[in-house]
Design an enzyme around this catalytic site. Structure first.
Site, PDB file in Angstrom:
ATOM      1  N   PHE A 129       0.811  -1.216   0.000  1.00  0.00           N
ATOM      2  CA  PHE A 129       0.000   0.000   0.000  1.00  0.00           C
ATOM      3  C   PHE A 129       0.846   1.269   0.000  1.00  0.00           C
ATOM      4  O   PHE A 129       0.394   2.330  -0.465  1.00  0.00           O
ATOM      5  CB  PHE A 129      -0.942  -0.005   1.215  1.00  0.00           C
ATOM      6  CG  PHE A 129      -0.333   0.418   2.524  1.00  0.00           C
ATOM      7  CD1 PHE A 129      -0.471   1.717   2.996  1.00  0.00           C
ATOM      8  CD2 PHE A 129       0.374  -0.496   3.309  1.00  0.00           C
ATOM      9  CE1 PHE A 129       0.082   2.103   4.200  1.00  0.00           C
ATOM     10  CE2 PHE A 129       0.921  -0.115   4.516  1.00  0.00           C
ATOM     11  CZ  PHE A 129       0.779   1.193   4.966  1.00  0.00           C
ATOM     12  N   LYS A 130       2.063   1.179   0.478  1.00  0.00           N
ATOM     13  CA  LYS A 130       2.885   2.376   0.607  1.00  0.00           C
ATOM     14  C   LYS A 130       3.317   2.940  -0.736  1.00  0.00           C
ATOM     15  O   LYS A 130       3.740   4.095  -0.825  1.00  0.00           O
ATOM     16  CB  LYS A 130       4.082   2.081   1.507  1.00  0.00           C
ATOM     17  CG  LYS A 130       3.622   1.755   2.923  1.00  0.00           C
ATOM     18  CD  LYS A 130       4.723   1.340   3.866  1.00  0.00           C
ATOM     19  CE  LYS A 130       4.132   0.980   5.226  1.00  0.00           C
ATOM     20  NZ  LYS A 130       5.120   0.600   6.225  1.00  0.00           N
ATOM     21  N   ASP A 131       3.174   2.150  -1.799  1.00  0.00           N
ATOM     22  CA  ASP A 131       3.466   2.669  -3.139  1.00  0.00           C
ATOM     23  C   ASP A 131       2.542   3.834  -3.490  1.00  0.00           C
ATOM     24  O   ASP A 131       2.946   4.750  -4.202  1.00  0.00           O
ATOM     25  CB  ASP A 131       3.292   1.568  -4.192  1.00  0.00           C
ATOM     26  CG  ASP A 131       4.402   0.537  -4.154  1.00  0.00           C
ATOM     27  OD1 ASP A 131       5.553   0.913  -3.889  1.00  0.00           O
ATOM     28  OD2 ASP A 131       4.107  -0.654  -4.383  1.00  0.00           O
TER      29      ASP A 131
END
Length: 546
Positions: A129-131
């Site tokens: 998700f950090k992308d």
């Protein structure tokens, strides 16, 4: 869903002034978006928050329903970023550039899994998700630095990771002009694939530091570097960790995007949607809190924790107490202090920076500097905050919470794969279990899938005997050469490496102080001897394994 041209974007979605920012501890105010993004942490150790919270009316929210993810992101970000800092065309270009590498055209699609909906946040380059935030942040860094001149045209990033932040930051910053990225991760505390995603990137501006310690040690080193003003100013230090406001801002978008997908064909398109979020540093779910404050019809926000349950203990008892982190099968959540939680406490406690500063300074104090404080909104002492019943009741109105054990996460992964043919990663399973324990696992629940299960096959194999093939991108890195530097759990050692790698060897770093002087002296002797024996004073690069 369709793309909207700038001429079709309504005026309310293109704010001209944006907002300014202040520190949660009161030491900075009236800050511009660029300054907040490049600094990361405020000079007083506080976190930057908007001085006012923009909002959408119900009609405005409904008008964005047919927008693409990119256009929704543009409309939301425009509320927080002045056109004088990033003109409309530039912001739109930055947003589009940030999400073109995602493998799904919806960027963050929602799928139905049993009774609940699952928001897939793992279609970016590092399958996490950090992308969503770090692809945008990397482009912001390059944009802002590109406008500067001389020695200001440089940025040094230091970040700590428990796994996913590091690889997402690296993929967001690799090859960026005038940006050097140093990622600290705890030795033996990240998955093999997470380590390989970081250490196999060959770009010369990427530096992986494998620290003898846990994640909180890595995070303390990064915070210490930011507190060293001479070092911070000399290397032009910036942050990619979830303390950076731009990360929280970018993550607000997928709450809106998920809401539109879930309510697209429902009987009541205005119904409230609940979200369950596996939570470590509190940044992901904080974005949901801000989305709700902006007017999105959000019902309940559920904080899901593993055995490292400082947040669950706070929301159930009012005690926020630091304990040693335990290794688990969901390593990205193995955190004993949630770095973003201070932002929520600021809002919870009436946005009074004096209260936050006093409480957090007491919480962070130790040794001979230890202190205790008593404020109208809570008490603070080393490693402990406690809020009174009235403040706790307000917090419980904002968030519910659930704790998931390792055995419960394994059972959840097994059950959903066998019953629904859907494989969760161990972190996502934590959020699903939390929703189930609160008896909210129904058609109004969206569970955030924070990573691809392929990143955690060691853990997933405890639940599923026959694993599906790894995604091709993850399979490829299994045989690539790794580049990582082992370092002691020492701020000064890490600072020296940074100075060496960016060509500022002449800059002195301060002594670590009088704590354990014999140990520090011995370490210094070893470091000096090591530097003298190596060509050019560089530390060794480790090859195929760290």
């Amino acid at each position: 869903v369709h793309d909207v041209t700038s001429s079709q974007i309504p005026p309310w979605a293109m704010a001209t002034n944006g907002v300014t920012y202040r520190s949660t501890r009161g030491g900075a105010s009236g800050m511009r978006f660029e300054s907040v993004v490049l600094a990361g942490l405020a000079p007083d150790r506080g976190l930057y928050v908007p001085e006012s919270m923009p909002s959408f009316s119900p009609a405005e929210i409904e008008a964005m329903r047919t927008y693409s993810f990119e256009d929704q992101a543009f409309a939301i970000m425009s509320k927080f970023i002045s056109r004088s800092e990033i003109p409309e065309a530039d912001l739109r270009s930055l947003v589009n550039k940030s999400y073109k590498s995602f493998r799904d055209p919806l960027v963050t699609p929602v799928v139905k899994t049993g009774n609940v909906h699952t928001l897939e946040l793992f279609h970016g380059p590092t399958f996490a998700f950090k992308d969503v935030a770090l692809q945008f942040l990397g482009n912001l860094f390059e944009y802002f630095i590109g406008k500067k001149q001389g020695s200001e045209r440089r940025l040094t990033i230091m970040g700590a990771t428990s796994g996913d932040t590091g690889s997402a930051a690296i993929y967001g910053l690799r090859g960026k002009a005038n940006v050097n990225c140093f990622i600290l991760y705890p030795k033996g505390r990240v998955s093999a694939i997470q380590e390989r995603q970081m250490a196999t990137v060959p770009d010369s501006n990427i530096h992986c530091l494998c620290v003898e310690g846990n994640f909180d040690d890595c995070q303390d080193i990064v915070k210490g570097a930011f507190m060293d003003k001479s070092f911070r100013d000399e290397v032009k230090l910036g942050a990619v960790n979830s303390i950076n406001w731009a990360r929280v801002l970018a993550q607000i978008t997928y709450y809106f995007h998920a809401y539109y997908q879930v309510t697209a064909t429902g009987k009541d398109p205005n119904r409230k949607i609940n979200f369950s979020v596996p939570t470590g540093n509190f940044g992901d779910i904080l974005a949901g809190y801000y989305a709700k404050r902006m007017g999105l019809p959000v019902g309940q926000l559920i904080v899901g924790t593993n055995e490292n349950d400082i947040l669950h203990r706070f929301f159930t008892t009012g005690y926020y107490e630091k304990k040693s982190a335990q290794a688990s099968i969901s390593p990205s959540m193995d955190i004993c202090v949630s770095s973003n939680f201070e932002r929520y406490l600021f809002h919870l406690m009436g946005e009074n920076p004096d209260h936050i500063r006093n409480l957090m300074q007491a919480f962070e104090s130790k040794g001979s500097a230890a202190k205790s404080v008593d404020t109208p909104v809570g008490k603070g002492s080393p490693g402990l905050l406690h809020v009174p019943p009235g403040v706790l009741a307000k917090a419980q109105n904002d968030f519910a919470s659930g704790r998931c054990s390792t055995s419960e996460a394994i059972e959840c992964m097994k059950r959903y794969y066998e019953k629904h043919g859907y494989l969760y990663c161990p972190h996502t399973a934590v959020g699903v279990v939390a929703a189930e324990k609160l008896k909210m696992a129904d058609d109004s629940m969206v569970c955030l899938a924070t990573a691809s299960p392929g990143k955690f096959y060691d853990a997933v194999s405890m639940a599923v005997s026959k694993l599906p093939p790894l995604p091709a991108e993850l399979e490829k890195i299994q045989t690539m050469e790794m580049r990582s530097t082992e370092v002691p759990n020492s701020l000064r050692a890490c600072q020296r490496i940074v100075l060496d790698r960016i060509g500022l060897k002449h800059v002195a770093v301060k002594s670590e102080g009088n704590v354990f002087p014999a140990v520090m002296a011995f370490t210094a002797v070893l470091m000096i001897a090591l530097f003298r024996t190596l060509d050019g004073g560089s530390l060794p690069i480790i090859g195929s394994k760290v």
